[in-house]
Design a protein around this motif. Structure first.
Motif, mmCIF file in Angstrom:
data_model
loop_
_atom_site.group_PDB
_atom_site.id
_atom_site.type_symbol
_atom_site.label_atom_id
_atom_site.label_comp_id
_atom_site.label_asym_id
_atom_site.label_seq_id
_atom_site.Cartn_x
_atom_site.Cartn_y
_atom_site.Cartn_z
ATOM 1 N N ASN A 19 -18.958 -37.195 -47.699
ATOM 2 C CA ASN A 19 -19.044 -35.535 -48.039
ATOM 3 C C ASN A 19 -17.496 -35.156 -47.467
ATOM 4 O O ASN A 19 -16.330 -35.345 -48.049
ATOM 5 C CB ASN A 19 -19.515 -34.820 -48.278
ATOM 6 C CG ASN A 19 -20.912 -34.546 -49.044
ATOM 7 O OD1 ASN A 19 -20.420 -35.299 -50.069
ATOM 8 N ND2 ASN A 19 -22.084 -33.522 -48.765
ATOM 9 N N THR A 23 -13.188 -35.020 -49.033
ATOM 10 C CA THR A 23 -13.075 -34.137 -48.653
ATOM 11 C C THR A 23 -11.372 -34.723 -48.213
ATOM 12 O O THR A 23 -10.588 -34.271 -48.797
ATOM 13 C CB THR A 23 -13.669 -32.942 -47.464
ATOM 14 O OG1 THR A 23 -14.673 -33.091 -48.315
ATOM 15 C CG2 THR A 23 -12.769 -32.031 -47.023
ATOM 16 N N LYS A 26 -9.411 -36.496 -50.696
ATOM 17 C CA LYS A 26 -9.326 -35.587 -52.218
ATOM 18 C C LYS A 26 -7.632 -35.208 -52.050
ATOM 19 O O LYS A 26 -6.657 -34.548 -52.491
ATOM 20 C CB LYS A 26 -9.877 -34.368 -52.024
ATOM 21 C CG LYS A 26 -10.901 -35.514 -53.186
ATOM 22 C CD LYS A 26 -12.640 -33.912 -53.390
ATOM 23 C CE LYS A 26 -13.510 -34.260 -54.394
ATOM 24 N NZ LYS A 26 -13.677 -33.460 -55.132
ATOM 25 N N ASN A 27 -7.042 -34.793 -50.429
ATOM 26 C CA ASN A 27 -6.238 -34.121 -49.665
ATOM 27 C C ASN A 27 -4.814 -35.087 -49.988
ATOM 28 O O ASN A 27 -4.675 -36.225 -50.408
ATOM 29 C CB ASN A 27 -5.762 -34.284 -48.482
ATOM 30 C CG ASN A 27 -5.013 -32.919 -47.785
ATOM 31 O OD1 ASN A 27 -3.842 -33.439 -47.594
ATOM 32 N ND2 ASN A 27 -5.119 -32.544 -46.840
ATOM 33 N N HIS A 77 -10.826 -42.414 -55.108
ATOM 34 C CA HIS A 77 -9.777 -40.440 -54.841
ATOM 35 C C HIS A 77 -9.294 -41.758 -54.063
ATOM 36 O O HIS A 77 -7.856 -41.577 -53.859
ATOM 37 C CB HIS A 77 -10.318 -40.229 -53.915
ATOM 38 C CG HIS A 77 -10.997 -38.914 -54.438
ATOM 39 N ND1 HIS A 77 -11.361 -38.276 -55.567
ATOM 40 C CD2 HIS A 77 -12.799 -38.800 -54.203
ATOM 41 C CE1 HIS A 77 -12.420 -37.327 -55.660
ATOM 42 N NE2 HIS A 77 -13.034 -38.399 -54.548
#
Length: 197
Positions: A19, A23, A26-27, A77
């Motif tokens: 996770n 995260t 995803k930036n 991603h």
């Protein structure tokens, strides 16, 4: 993120939870080349996948499937289309079986579109960039004219020589000193006037 390498190059990077990695991925403002991000994600996945042989040449389908399962939700991603063509071949192609099939097909098509005069016209360059890729379109603009010539190969280019069996769609691919040839000797690329038969 201004200094993502602090995280990606950390000794603890491979111990990150999935996770946390997602995260980070995803930036939208990671100031790092996307091919480097992919390298780090693959490194993380290998560390989290048990029993992978050290050399990818020794991997089985089961090994690739295990890595794919580990990286599920991470790979989506990666901004694949920001990765330069040379890195697609070097960094993505060896792991293409962990990608969704339609993604690899789109990437390989996009790679073919990128290949052009910037790479020169040496047949060796053609083979380096196109061998083992299916459904290749070759287009050439003739100097000092508006003519554009080309052809389509539905098969995979190989350096071992071969010819499409149906005469209405003749394509020849010779040895490493020849690029693509279409319709016998009518249009082609290589060090001689006729591809190796």
């Amino acid at each position: 993120m201004t200094y993502p390498r602090i995280i990606f190059d950390s000794d603890n990077f491979t111990s990150f939870q999935k996770n946390a990695l997602i995260t980070l991925l995803k930036n939208d403002d990671l100031q790092m080349e996307e091919s480097e991000v992919l390298d780090k994600v693959i490194l993380w996945g290998k560390a989290k996948t048990p029993n992978l042989p050290p050399d990818i040449k020794d991997w089985t389908n089961e090994n690739f499937n295990s890595l794919k399962a580990t990286l599920k939700h991470c790979l989506s991603h990666i901004r694949y289309f920001q990765i330069p063509g040379k890195d697609v071949l070097k960094k993505i192609k060896p792991y293409r079986s962990i990608l969704e099939e339609n993604l690899w097909m789109t990437l390989s098509q996009d790679l073919k579109i990128q290949i052009g005069s910037r790479d020169g016209f040496a047949s060796e360059v053609f083979h380096k960039l196109c061998d083992n890729l299916p459904r290749t379109v070759v287009a050439v603009k003739i100097n000092n004219t508006n003519e554009i010539l080309g052809g389509y190969n539905p098969l995979i280019w190989k350096v071992d020589g071969g010819r499409v069996e149906k005469s209405q769609s003749t394509i020849c691919y010779g040895g490493i000193t020849y690029g693509p040839w279409f319709s016998g000797n009518d249009f082609g690329m290589g060090n001689g006037s006729d591809p190796k038969r």
